[in-house]
Design an enzyme around this catalytic site. Sequence first.
Site, PDB file in Angstrom:
ATOM      1  N   SER A  24      -2.762  -8.144   2.763  1.00 14.36           N
ATOM      2  CA  SER A  24      -3.291  -8.143   4.137  1.00 14.36           C
ATOM      3  C   SER A  24      -3.639  -9.568   4.560  1.00 14.36           C
ATOM      4  O   SER A  24      -3.568  -9.910   5.735  1.00 14.36           O
ATOM      5  CB  SER A  24      -4.542  -7.272   4.211  1.00 14.36           C
ATOM      6  OG  SER A  24      -4.215  -5.969   3.805  1.00 14.36           O
ATOM      7  N   HIS A  66       0.838  -1.207   0.000  1.00  9.57           N
ATOM      8  CA  HIS A  66       0.000   0.000   0.000  1.00  9.57           C
ATOM      9  C   HIS A  66       0.876   1.262   0.000  1.00  9.57           C
ATOM     10  O   HIS A  66       0.575   2.249  -0.660  1.00  9.57           O
ATOM     11  CB  HIS A  66      -0.887   0.040   1.246  1.00  9.57           C
ATOM     12  CG  HIS A  66      -1.867  -1.091   1.360  1.00  9.57           C
ATOM     13  ND1 HIS A  66      -1.743  -2.098   2.286  1.00  9.57           N
ATOM     14  CD2 HIS A  66      -3.004  -1.354   0.678  1.00  9.57           C
ATOM     15  CE1 HIS A  66      -2.755  -2.945   2.171  1.00  9.57           C
ATOM     16  NE2 HIS A  66      -3.534  -2.517   1.206  1.00  9.57           N
TER      17      HIS A  66
HETATM   18  P1  AMP Z   1      -6.685  -3.429  -0.434  1.00 11.05           P
HETATM   19  O1  AMP Z   1      -6.502  -2.716   0.849  1.00 11.05           O
HETATM   20  O2  AMP Z   1      -6.327  -4.881  -0.380  1.00 11.05           O
HETATM   21  O3  AMP Z   1      -8.030  -3.146  -1.071  1.00 11.05           O
HETATM   22  O4  AMP Z   1      -5.623  -2.801  -1.420  1.00 11.05           O
HETATM   23  C1  AMP Z   1      -5.611  -1.432  -1.690  1.00 11.05           C
HETATM   24  C2  AMP Z   1      -4.748  -1.186  -2.892  1.00 11.05           C
HETATM   25  O5  AMP Z   1      -3.421  -1.634  -2.634  1.00 11.05           O
HETATM   26  C3  AMP Z   1      -5.241  -1.961  -4.138  1.00 11.05           C
HETATM   27  O6  AMP Z   1      -5.129  -1.120  -5.274  1.00 11.05           O
HETATM   28  C4  AMP Z   1      -4.278  -3.119  -4.196  1.00 11.05           C
HETATM   29  O7  AMP Z   1      -4.104  -3.629  -5.497  1.00 11.05           O
HETATM   30  C5  AMP Z   1      -3.006  -2.480  -3.681  1.00 11.05           C
HETATM   31  N1  AMP Z   1      -2.067  -3.485  -3.183  1.00 11.05           N
HETATM   32  C6  AMP Z   1      -2.295  -4.401  -2.217  1.00 11.05           C
HETATM   33  N2  AMP Z   1      -1.206  -5.192  -2.058  1.00 11.05           N
HETATM   34  C7  AMP Z   1      -0.280  -4.765  -2.959  1.00 11.05           C
HETATM   35  C8  AMP Z   1       1.048  -5.170  -3.302  1.00 11.05           C
HETATM   36  N3  AMP Z   1       1.638  -6.180  -2.702  1.00 11.05           N
HETATM   37  N4  AMP Z   1       1.703  -4.483  -4.266  1.00 11.05           N
HETATM   38  C9  AMP Z   1       1.097  -3.442  -4.906  1.00 11.05           C
HETATM   39  N5  AMP Z   1      -0.151  -3.016  -4.633  1.00 11.05           N
HETATM   40  C10 AMP Z   1      -0.835  -3.664  -3.673  1.00 11.05           C
END
Ligand code: AMP
Length: 289
Positions: free
Chosen positions: A187, A33
Amino acid sequence: MIIAHTLSELHSALGASSKRVFVPTMGNLHAGHLQLIRQAKALCQQPNELTVASIFVNRLQFAPHEDFDQYPRTFDNDCELLRATGCDVVFAPNETLMYPQAQTYTVHPPAELADLWEGHFRPGFFTGVCTVVMKLFHMVNPSTAIFGKKDFQQWKVLEQMVRQMAMPIEILGCPIERSKDGLALSSRNGYLSETQKLQALALQGQLRAVAQFVKAKERGFKAQSKLGMDALNANGWRVDYLAVCQQSDLQEVDLWGAEDLVILAAATLGSTRLIDNIEVQLTERTLTL
Ligand code: AMP
């Protein structure tokens, strides 16, 4: 850094900013993130250009059997990380602000893109994602929004939504952030035991094996993907998909045509479902003719 819980707090934090670069998240932030936040910050060089993150666990994108209640909520720590990374505004709406009444108006992305892969195994997932992102966009009114390529299909679906709905927002993708041994940060990795974390490297391993095959061979991608799935299934995984796809429309391909590819995978280890992918560019292709 300003933390806004209500719309009036958000609007006064955004003030008369000339540019807002927005990173929507569900919290429980990790280095993946924070890469998105850094990319956003790099685009905000002037004092009236703001990096905005949101934290909201979106009930609408979880199926009833999924981990909505269990999803880790670590708000104070998230805010510390965002502050340390230089984020300007955090928008953290509660459930009542996002969904004051049952959300009966929803955004349905087209089946040919959104019923593939994640959408097939998580029916309704992309409707939940598009609906909340559309609402967040109306609230934050960003000029640019950044999504992680870890969720490659989600990035594509949202890019198309914005384009087709003529929303004046630039959508950018951020490369996948991995642990030093290659596990895509997520996460949901927190659900894995230490042993499972080591086992989980096999997903990236099989993706890399298919990527090597794709770079070296003209065709036969489906059979190679099947071998990768079989190997994972034989080692304690339950694979939903592992497929070589065109980047533009995410259709599976068996041979390389004229465009860049992405190898998408999702599989469950124990009770934790993980997704990952590898992009393969046309320029990496080794002609074997
Ligand atoms: P989330 O909180 O899982 O909805 O993720 C929020 C944003 O962070 C989304 O655009 C995800 O694709 C991005 N994201 C989560 N994990 C990663 C990662 N390991 N590398 C790059 N972006 C990530």
